[in-house]
Scaffold this motif. Sequence first.
Motif, PDB file in Angstrom:
ATOM      1  N   PHE A 275     -82.286  -4.317  78.219  1.00 13.43           N
ATOM      2  CA  PHE A 275     -81.189  -3.534  78.162  1.00 13.43           C
ATOM      3  C   PHE A 275     -81.172  -2.040  78.694  1.00 13.43           C
ATOM      4  CE2 PHE A 275     -79.544  -5.825  74.088  1.00 13.43           C
ATOM      5  CZ  PHE A 275     -79.574  -7.245  74.581  1.00 13.43           C
ATOM      6  N   PRO A 276     -80.212  -1.714  79.553  1.00 12.99           N
ATOM      7  CA  PRO A 276     -80.126  -0.299  79.742  1.00 12.99           C
ATOM      8  C   PRO A 276     -80.495   0.725  78.710  1.00 12.99           C
ATOM      9  CG  PRO A 276     -78.209  -1.312  80.266  1.00 12.99           C
ATOM     10  CD  PRO A 276     -78.870  -2.414  79.894  1.00 12.99           C
ATOM     11  N   ARG A 277     -81.372   1.491  79.087  1.00 12.80           N
ATOM     12  CA  ARG A 277     -81.566   2.801  78.110  1.00 12.80           C
ATOM     13  C   ARG A 277     -80.828   4.088  78.677  1.00 12.80           C
ATOM     14  NH1 ARG A 277     -87.333   0.926  75.422  1.00 12.80           N
ATOM     15  NH2 ARG A 277     -87.033  -1.201  75.403  1.00 12.80           N
ATOM     16  N   ILE A 278     -80.142   4.565  78.088  1.00  9.38           N
ATOM     17  CA  ILE A 278     -79.648   5.857  78.673  1.00  9.38           C
ATOM     18  C   ILE A 278     -79.489   7.161  77.725  1.00  9.38           C
ATOM     19  CG2 ILE A 278     -78.254   4.801  80.422  1.00  9.38           C
ATOM     20  CD1 ILE A 278     -75.631   5.719  79.027  1.00  9.38           C
ATOM     21  N   THR A 279     -79.584   8.372  77.801  1.00  2.00           N
ATOM     22  CA  THR A 279     -79.796   9.267  76.728  1.00  2.00           C
ATOM     23  C   THR A 279     -78.176   9.695  76.665  1.00  2.00           C
ATOM     24  OG1 THR A 279     -79.638  10.913  78.450  1.00  2.00           O
ATOM     25  CG2 THR A 279     -81.835  10.362  77.702  1.00  2.00           C
ATOM     26  N   ALA A 284     -73.137  11.204  78.276  1.00  2.00           N
ATOM     27  CA  ALA A 284     -71.810  12.399  78.552  1.00  2.00           C
ATOM     28  C   ALA A 284     -71.496  12.611  79.715  1.00  2.00           C
ATOM     29  CB  ALA A 284     -72.370  13.638  77.713  1.00  2.00           C
ATOM     30  N   LYS A 285     -72.572  12.612  80.736  1.00  2.00           N
ATOM     31  CA  LYS A 285     -71.979  12.808  82.254  1.00  2.00           C
ATOM     32  C   LYS A 285     -71.165  11.864  82.810  1.00  2.00           C
ATOM     33  CE  LYS A 285     -75.022  13.856  86.173  1.00  2.00           C
ATOM     34  NZ  LYS A 285     -76.358  13.662  86.541  1.00  2.00           N
ATOM     35  N   TYR A 327     -79.071  11.606  70.595  1.00  2.00           N
ATOM     36  CA  TYR A 327     -77.752  12.053  70.435  1.00  2.00           C
ATOM     37  C   TYR A 327     -78.068  13.654  69.665  1.00  2.00           C
ATOM     38  CZ  TYR A 327     -75.121   7.855  70.402  1.00  2.00           C
ATOM     39  OH  TYR A 327     -74.541   6.636  70.677  1.00  2.00           O
ATOM     40  N   PRO A 328     -77.357  14.535  69.801  1.00  2.00           N
ATOM     41  CA  PRO A 328     -77.301  15.827  69.263  1.00  2.00           C
ATOM     42  C   PRO A 328     -77.410  15.531  67.805  1.00  2.00           C
ATOM     43  CG  PRO A 328     -75.163  15.746  70.517  1.00  2.00           C
ATOM     44  CD  PRO A 328     -75.957  14.455  70.331  1.00  2.00           C
ATOM     45  N   ALA A 329     -78.477  16.309  67.190  1.00  2.00           N
ATOM     46  CA  ALA A 329     -78.868  16.149  65.682  1.00  2.00           C
ATOM     47  C   ALA A 329     -77.830  16.292  65.078  1.00  2.00           C
ATOM     48  CB  ALA A 329     -79.972  16.909  65.421  1.00  2.00           C
TER      49      ALA A 329
END
Length: 436
Positions: A275-279, A284-285, A327-329
């Motif tokens: 599966f694709p993994r994105i941050t 957000a971009k 994700y942002p903590a």
Amino acid sequence: MSETHISDIASHSGQDITIKGWLYNIRSSGKLMFPEIRDGSGIIQGVVSKKDVDERVWNDFQRLTQESSIIVRGKVREHPKRPGVFELDVADVDIIQIAEPYPITPKEHGIEFLMEHRHLWLRSQRSYAILKVRAEVVRAIHDYLDSNGFVLMETPILTPAACEGTTTLFEVDYFDEKAFLTQSGQLYNEATAAAFGRVYTFGPAFRAEKSKTRRHLTEFWMVEPEIAYMDLDGLMTLSENFLSYIVQRVIEKRAVELESLGRDITKLESVKPPFPRITYDEAAKMLDEGHKKGELENAFEYGSDFGSPDETYVSSQFDRPVMVHRYPAQVKAFYMEPDPEDATKALGVDVLAPEGNGEIIGGGQRMVSHDLLVQRIHEHNLPMDAFEWYVDLRKYGTYPHSGFGMGVERCVRWICGIEHIRETVPFPRMLHSIRP
Ligand code: 4AD
Ligand code: MG
């Protein structure tokens, strides 16, 4: 004469059999009647011929109403023009009860009416298909984990502490104390994982969700694997293998049910690793660009959690589930391990299912440090006394570990391709709805 289930009718071709069930529907044409009989394992069409049966049998069939309970005897015959389709040449019937006028008729009913009659609506072919898929999903979950070295560990339903935030707790009186219905078995799983290495818990979870959506229940079933010495990448690999196994298994075993629901199975066939993994930052971009192109109505505010339209937008860019990590903590739970490369981020991952389904899995790497965990518990204003045992795990051989939770109903909703989560469980519990 043997008693037979409709599901294995093909192996009884030419034999006299007995079926115990209910009248689903009946048509007649002159000297023939065509009752459709269901027994829970399937539906078969019967043929009652006036010239071949006793007058009593003919008259009994004329009296039958929808959902009357009956025991029918007859001979199984393959349909002359449709190979693989079997019919029952009816010889006799015993009536257990002539049902009162059934409220759910073949005409269209509103959803509210159907939900009020959920105890009866379950007998429809649509509910039947969805709940058979659900049962297969549950079996696939157990089979996958049991055959990959995971040990099943039941965790408590009555708990003294919140796992997923204090705003969705259901409170109960526990003798002289307050207790809560569990939101997640994770914290207990972290203790069992230190004892058994790879564990999972599978049970109901409760959240007082105060908004009506198509993907929230107040009581849902969650499977939660927890693995000692696994990092976030390992967890993402487990997630994609686990989900792919479940989806392929449902395609293999429940294609008929999926087709009856009008599900486009080709969309599920692509659900295979990787599966694709994105941050989070990449997602957000993507949302920013989507908004600029006019494909996403509201601008995404960097640093916040994704809303449902955001998840839909991100997941619609891919043909299989996408894993969004780091994700942002501040938008994630207190127990998440910070990213060593950027402490403002948490080593968490959400798996978003395609076709607008959004999050079906949430998980991540757990915090290892005792002191930081204590600090987070204070920052989140959680009652330290309820977490002392949990903090203990960081004193006696603290260890890196990861786990996730998958909501069964979210998964079934996606696989079946249905709009609303309420149909994925026999008796859904939602805001202000607890009957039947
Ligand atoms: O993302 P969540 O809140 O994560 C946890 O509870 C972790 N403690 C799990 C873990 O790491 N062991 O919930 C996990 C999943 C969601 O992705 C979703 O599938 C489902 O549980 N879920 C719900 N399903 C239906 N109705 C709700 N109100 C749900 N809330 C969560
Ligand atoms: Mg989540």
